[in-house]
Design a protein around this motif. Structure first.
Motif, PDB file in Angstrom:
ATOM      1  N   PHE A 174     126.087  56.005 -20.967  1.00 55.67           N
ATOM      2  CA  PHE A 174     125.366  56.344 -19.523  1.00 55.67           C
ATOM      3  C   PHE A 174     126.384  56.704 -18.412  1.00 55.67           C
ATOM      4  CE2 PHE A 174     122.631  53.370 -21.699  1.00 55.67           C
ATOM      5  CZ  PHE A 174     121.238  53.673 -21.071  1.00 55.67           C
ATOM      6  N   SER A 175     126.075  57.567 -17.639  1.00 58.61           N
ATOM      7  CA  SER A 175     126.950  58.230 -16.479  1.00 58.61           C
ATOM      8  C   SER A 175     127.102  56.983 -15.529  1.00 58.61           C
ATOM      9  CB  SER A 175     126.446  59.374 -16.033  1.00 58.61           C
ATOM     10  OG  SER A 175     125.330  59.074 -15.241  1.00 58.61           O
ATOM     11  N   ASP A 176     128.121  57.050 -14.688  1.00 60.52           N
ATOM     12  CA  ASP A 176     128.410  56.240 -13.637  1.00 60.52           C
ATOM     13  C   ASP A 176     127.160  55.979 -12.733  1.00 60.52           C
ATOM     14  OD1 ASP A 176     130.913  55.680 -14.903  1.00 60.52           O
ATOM     15  OD2 ASP A 176     132.165  56.352 -13.110  1.00 60.52           O
ATOM     16  N   GLY A 177     126.907  57.353 -12.352  1.00 61.50           N
ATOM     17  CA  GLY A 177     125.574  57.392 -11.492  1.00 61.50           C
ATOM     18  C   GLY A 177     124.422  56.672 -11.816  1.00 61.50           C
ATOM     19  N   ASP A 178     124.046  56.674 -13.193  1.00 61.08           N
ATOM     20  CA  ASP A 178     122.971  55.994 -13.615  1.00 61.08           C
ATOM     21  C   ASP A 178     123.274  54.500 -13.958  1.00 61.08           C
ATOM     22  OD1 ASP A 178     121.782  58.409 -14.123  1.00 61.08           O
ATOM     23  OD2 ASP A 178     121.639  58.533 -16.232  1.00 61.08           O
ATOM     24  N   ILE A 179     124.510  54.205 -14.230  1.00 61.28           N
ATOM     25  CA  ILE A 179     124.677  52.667 -14.373  1.00 61.28           C
ATOM     26  C   ILE A 179     124.492  51.854 -12.820  1.00 61.28           C
ATOM     27  CG2 ILE A 179     126.508  51.151 -14.737  1.00 61.28           C
ATOM     28  CD1 ILE A 179     127.586  52.805 -16.945  1.00 61.28           C
ATOM     29  N   GLU A 180     125.061  53.044 -12.017  1.00 64.29           N
ATOM     30  CA  GLU A 180     124.857  52.286 -10.564  1.00 64.29           C
ATOM     31  C   GLU A 180     123.622  52.178 -10.192  1.00 64.29           C
ATOM     32  OE1 GLU A 180     124.061  53.463  -7.525  1.00 64.29           O
ATOM     33  OE2 GLU A 180     125.119  51.651  -6.456  1.00 64.29           O
ATOM     34  N   LYS A 181     122.507  53.025 -10.508  1.00 65.85           N
ATOM     35  CA  LYS A 181     121.298  52.982 -10.221  1.00 65.85           C
ATOM     36  C   LYS A 181     120.654  51.778 -10.926  1.00 65.85           C
ATOM     37  CE  LYS A 181     119.990  57.624  -8.821  1.00 65.85           C
ATOM     38  NZ  LYS A 181     119.022  58.720  -9.151  1.00 65.85           N
ATOM     39  N   ILE A 182     120.988  51.488 -12.078  1.00 69.94           N
ATOM     40  CA  ILE A 182     120.388  50.336 -12.873  1.00 69.94           C
ATOM     41  C   ILE A 182     120.926  48.958 -12.357  1.00 69.94           C
ATOM     42  CG2 ILE A 182     120.522  49.159 -15.218  1.00 69.94           C
ATOM     43  CD1 ILE A 182     120.796  52.201 -16.418  1.00 69.94           C
ATOM     44  N   LEU A 183     122.178  48.993 -12.108  1.00 67.96           N
ATOM     45  CA  LEU A 183     122.666  47.894 -11.549  1.00 67.96           C
ATOM     46  C   LEU A 183     122.434  47.326 -10.152  1.00 67.96           C
ATOM     47  CD1 LEU A 183     126.274  47.710 -13.507  1.00 67.96           C
ATOM     48  CD2 LEU A 183     124.073  46.708 -14.253  1.00 67.96           C
ATOM     49  N   HIS A 184     122.124  48.354  -9.514  1.00 70.38           N
ATOM     50  CA  HIS A 184     122.038  48.331  -8.051  1.00 70.38           C
ATOM     51  C   HIS A 184     121.023  49.039  -7.356  1.00 70.38           C
ATOM     52  CE1 HIS A 184     124.265  47.749  -3.961  1.00 70.38           C
ATOM     53  NE2 HIS A 184     123.990  48.971  -3.945  1.00 70.38           N
ATOM     54  N   GLY A 213     128.189  45.359  -5.978  1.00 67.92           N
ATOM     55  CA  GLY A 213     127.342  44.083  -6.253  1.00 67.92           C
ATOM     56  C   GLY A 213     125.988  44.286  -6.966  1.00 67.92           C
ATOM     57  N   ILE A 214     125.945  43.629  -8.287  1.00 70.51           N
ATOM     58  CA  ILE A 214     124.647  43.583  -8.933  1.00 70.51           C
ATOM     59  C   ILE A 214     123.485  43.059  -8.405  1.00 70.51           C
ATOM     60  CG2 ILE A 214     123.838  43.062 -11.477  1.00 70.51           C
ATOM     61  CD1 ILE A 214     126.460  43.565 -12.657  1.00 70.51           C
ATOM     62  N   VAL A 215     122.290  43.697  -8.451  1.00 70.05           N
ATOM     63  CA  VAL A 215     121.202  43.070  -8.319  1.00 70.05           C
ATOM     64  C   VAL A 215     120.231  42.638  -9.421  1.00 70.05           C
ATOM     65  CG1 VAL A 215     119.012  43.367  -6.821  1.00 70.05           C
ATOM     66  CG2 VAL A 215     121.082  44.811  -6.223  1.00 70.05           C
ATOM     67  N   ASP A 216     120.116  41.268  -9.217  1.00 71.37           N
ATOM     68  CA  ASP A 216     119.212  40.734 -10.504  1.00 71.37           C
ATOM     69  C   ASP A 216     118.053  39.951  -9.615  1.00 71.37           C
ATOM     70  OD1 ASP A 216     118.161  39.067 -12.235  1.00 71.37           O
ATOM     71  OD2 ASP A 216     119.659  37.614 -12.424  1.00 71.37           O
ATOM     72  N   LEU A 217     116.790  40.462  -9.871  1.00 72.31           N
ATOM     73  CA  LEU A 217     115.682  39.864  -9.230  1.00 72.31           C
ATOM     74  C   LEU A 217     114.746  38.962  -9.829  1.00 72.31           C
ATOM     75  CD1 LEU A 217     114.510  42.861  -6.814  1.00 72.31           C
ATOM     76  CD2 LEU A 217     115.873  41.158  -6.400  1.00 72.31           C
ATOM     77  N   HIS A 218     115.239  38.176 -10.979  1.00 74.65           N
ATOM     78  CA  HIS A 218     114.682  37.012 -11.414  1.00 74.65           C
ATOM     79  C   HIS A 218     115.650  36.014 -11.935  1.00 74.65           C
ATOM     80  CE1 HIS A 218     111.219  34.342 -12.264  1.00 74.65           C
ATOM     81  NE2 HIS A 218     111.942  34.054 -13.296  1.00 74.65           N
TER      82      HIS A 218
END
Ligand SMILES: [Zn+2]
Length: 346
Positions: free
Chosen positions: A326-336, A19-24
């Motif tokens: 972007f690597s999968d690991g990096d995308i995962e950090k950005i999105l979540h 799940g993606i996290v969007d804080l605003h």
């Protein structure tokens, strides 16, 4: 050979699994204005959230000028009341006050909602009320929007000229009380001097729920390289905003959005960047033309990114991140992952 559009879909699905996290997201203002149309959360927003695989959303209390000062507290409480009433109508959401509640909601495949406050106008000058909002679920507070209030002043939508003064005594009390209660302090919108004051005063990680970098849009509402580094030094995360990526409409693109992400990563590494979409085109479209013009004069005209204007477009972003290497690991950090690390403190 590059992957085809079809072959990327399973990979995007895997990257969105948590799940993606969007804080605003300015959801509560709309729930309040549509208080005579119950069910709008399910009928309008849920389909977009589901299409975008949203996991956690920061939903903001924001009180428009026309209600201030007299009705600030009342409208803010009503916005929260509408959220509770709407969430009660479905088992797809949970209003979360702790990290454990977020984890439980996600395990049950619910979308976790975190109540945030954009501008402390609802408090007036009464610090006791912060405790009330905390009890109702507010877990992130930004002291100001663009306007001045009892806590401080916002950064203006121009390269210079924001008020020079920092936090007021009340603003400093709000920061201390947030930290005592366990509310995350959000530096979105605060003017440059107020930014410095909060960084100096606070002891816990500070974050920016939604902003852009001045390298690509040089206004004091956005942040410069020094400010980006200051957030990183405090272990914080910066959510990238989708509505102020460029002063030029033709450069307001998904690629430019990712340029903002890359700029932050270039300065502080992959652990300091997240998502703060601030999708508000839908609110903008509901405004009468006169009010829209008034807002443009007072603030600025936002340039919405055509393929990133609501939560159902989140897959476009992930696809573009993959295409940009972007690597999968990096995308995962950005999105979540990066935001979840901050939310663990709750
Ligand atoms: Zn904002």
């Amino acid at each position: 050979m590059s992957e085809t559009r079809e072959s990327l879909d399973p990979r995007i699905g895997r990257l969105h699994a948590h799940g993606i996290v969007d804080l605003h997201f300015d959801l509560l203002i709309d729930l309040y204005e549509k208080r005579n149309q119950p069910g709008v959360l399910i009928s309008h927003f849920l389909p977009e959230f589901e299409a975008g695989d949203m996991g956690v959303i920061g939903v903001a209390i924001y009180v428009e000028d026309r209600y201030l000062p007299e009705l600030g507290l009342r409208v803010a409480l009503d916005q929260i009341a509408r959220l509770y009433a709407e969430v009660e109508q479905t088992d797809r959401f949970a209003i979360c006050k702790t990290f454990a509640e977020i984890t439980r909601a996600r395990a049950a495949n619910k979308i976790a909602l975190l109540i945030t406050m954009e501008g402390v106008e609802p408090l007036g000058e009464d610090l006791n009320l912060l405790r009330v909002f905390y009890e109702l679920g507010v877990r992130m507070v930004g002291l100001t929007h663009a306007r001045r209030n009892a806590a401080g002043s916002g950064g203006i939508f121009a390269p210079t000229g924001s008020p020079r003064d920092g936090l007021t005594a009340f603003g400093r009390d709000v920061v201390r009380e947030c930290e005592r209660l366990g509310i995350i302090v959000d530096l979105a919108h605060i003017n440059p001097r107020g930014f410095e004051d909060i960084v100096a005063l606070s002891t816990k990680p500070v974050i920016i729920s939604h902003t852009n970098v001045r390298k690509f849009y040089d206004i004091e509402r956005n942040i410069n390289d020094e400010q980006i580094k200051a957030i990183s030094q405090r272990g914080g995360v910066i959510g990238i905003n989708a509505i102020l990526v460029s002063p030029n409409p033709e450069e307001s693109t998904l690629d430019r959005y990712i340029d903002h992400i890359e700029h932050v990563i270039g300065l502080i590494g992959i652990n300091g960047v997240g998502i703060g979409f601030d999708f508000c085109e839908y609110l903008f479209e509901q405004l009468p033309p006169g009010v829209r013009e008034e807002l443009a004069t007072k603030l600025t005209t936002p340039h919405f990114i055509p393929d990133l204007t609501n939560h159902s477009h989140a897959r476009n972003l992930t696809r573009k991140l993959i295409e940009r290497g972007f690597s999968d690991g990096d995308i995962e950090k950005i999105l979540h992952g990066n935001w979840m690390r901050i939310l663990e403190e709750l």
